[in-house]
Design an enzyme around this catalytic site. Sequence first.
Site, PDB file in Angstrom:
ATOM      1  N   ASP A 102     151.078  19.663   4.937  1.00 18.27           N
ATOM      2  CA  ASP A 102     151.412  20.708   5.781  1.00 18.27           C
ATOM      3  C   ASP A 102     151.648  20.189   6.983  1.00 18.27           C
ATOM      4  O   ASP A 102     150.502  19.645   7.845  1.00 18.27           O
ATOM      5  CB  ASP A 102     149.785  21.542   5.905  1.00 18.27           C
ATOM      6  CG  ASP A 102     149.737  22.111   4.352  1.00 18.27           C
ATOM      7  OD1 ASP A 102     150.068  21.690   3.411  1.00 18.27           O
ATOM      8  OD2 ASP A 102     148.797  23.254   4.624  1.00 18.27           O
ATOM      9  N   LYS A 165     154.087  28.379   6.273  1.00 17.35           N
ATOM     10  CA  LYS A 165     152.486  28.725   6.403  1.00 17.35           C
ATOM     11  C   LYS A 165     152.388  29.282   7.677  1.00 17.35           C
ATOM     12  O   LYS A 165     153.121  29.045   8.842  1.00 17.35           O
ATOM     13  CB  LYS A 165     151.924  27.379   6.078  1.00 17.35           C
ATOM     14  CG  LYS A 165     150.343  27.408   6.513  1.00 17.35           C
ATOM     15  CD  LYS A 165     149.686  25.937   6.221  1.00 17.35           C
ATOM     16  CE  LYS A 165     148.307  25.908   6.877  1.00 17.35           C
ATOM     17  NZ  LYS A 165     147.668  24.784   6.658  1.00 17.35           N
ATOM     18  N   LYS A 199     152.065  30.418   2.468  1.00 19.82           N
ATOM     19  CA  LYS A 199     150.706  30.363   2.444  1.00 19.82           C
ATOM     20  C   LYS A 199     150.129  30.923   3.880  1.00 19.82           C
ATOM     21  O   LYS A 199     150.355  30.679   5.038  1.00 19.82           O
ATOM     22  CB  LYS A 199     150.315  28.566   2.754  1.00 19.82           C
ATOM     23  CG  LYS A 199     148.995  28.363   2.878  1.00 19.82           C
ATOM     24  CD  LYS A 199     148.684  26.739   2.751  1.00 19.82           C
ATOM     25  CE  LYS A 199     147.461  26.455   3.520  1.00 19.82           C
ATOM     26  NZ  LYS A 199     147.100  25.019   3.436  1.00 19.82           N
TER      27      LYS A 199
END
EC number: 4.1.2.4
Length: 257
Positions: A102, A165, A199
């Site tokens: 990430d 995300k 996400k």
Amino acid sequence: MSDLKAAALRALKLMDLTTLNDDDTDEKVIALCKNAKTAVGNTAAVCIYPRFIPAAKKQLREQGTPEVRIATVTNFPHGNDDIEIAVAETKAAVAYGADEVDVVFPYRALIAGNADVGFELVKQCKAACGDILLKVIIETGELKTEALIKQASELSIKAGADFIKTSTGKVPVNATPEAAEIMLTVIKDMDVAKTVGFKPAGGVRTAEDAQAFLAMADRILGGDWADNMHYRFGASSLLANLLHTLGEGEEAAQGGY
């Protein structure tokens, strides 16, 4: 099973169970890995700092859950615009054995009008990842406007992101329904639902929160889209609430990510 229980079970299996605190230790990460294995199923992943990957990998293997993936973070949480450092951190994360990375998008550069650095940073980090999943954190709570959230999402996807995300969990405003709607709509409008996931992270704390986020994904992208390769929740305190909703264990005090 009630609708809320069904949503709770679904959300549990989509969780990136997270600890990203300055005082993290091997022991805390091992405890997190133990919590990823529940009586009603396992979380999709754990999300931890790179240095704890070996301890997590060992624990997940020993407890019989090697399928729980290990996610880690790079260029985190600041989202600086130094591509070389972000790529070096990403390569190191891959070398540690991460299954997923990430990375924080250089959102302040985008706010200042520089879109190129974000595109290039994501592109080079994806090259460093190869087949390893790259999730790009665009920090929606700092981007604030629909135009910037949309632009950061589009740039990340065009540069090769496997997921977009919302948040690091380290700023005042994290995942919101408004940001989720914009980001899911970008995935739909760019026709990349087969290859790009979403996400929400930070601020999803209850089964009701998770149910609302999943209902939105179902509405925008269809009821079978949000599987564990297309949808994750970045959370820590959510797990206790989901288990409580499912009649497993006591609900912990709310707090954290």
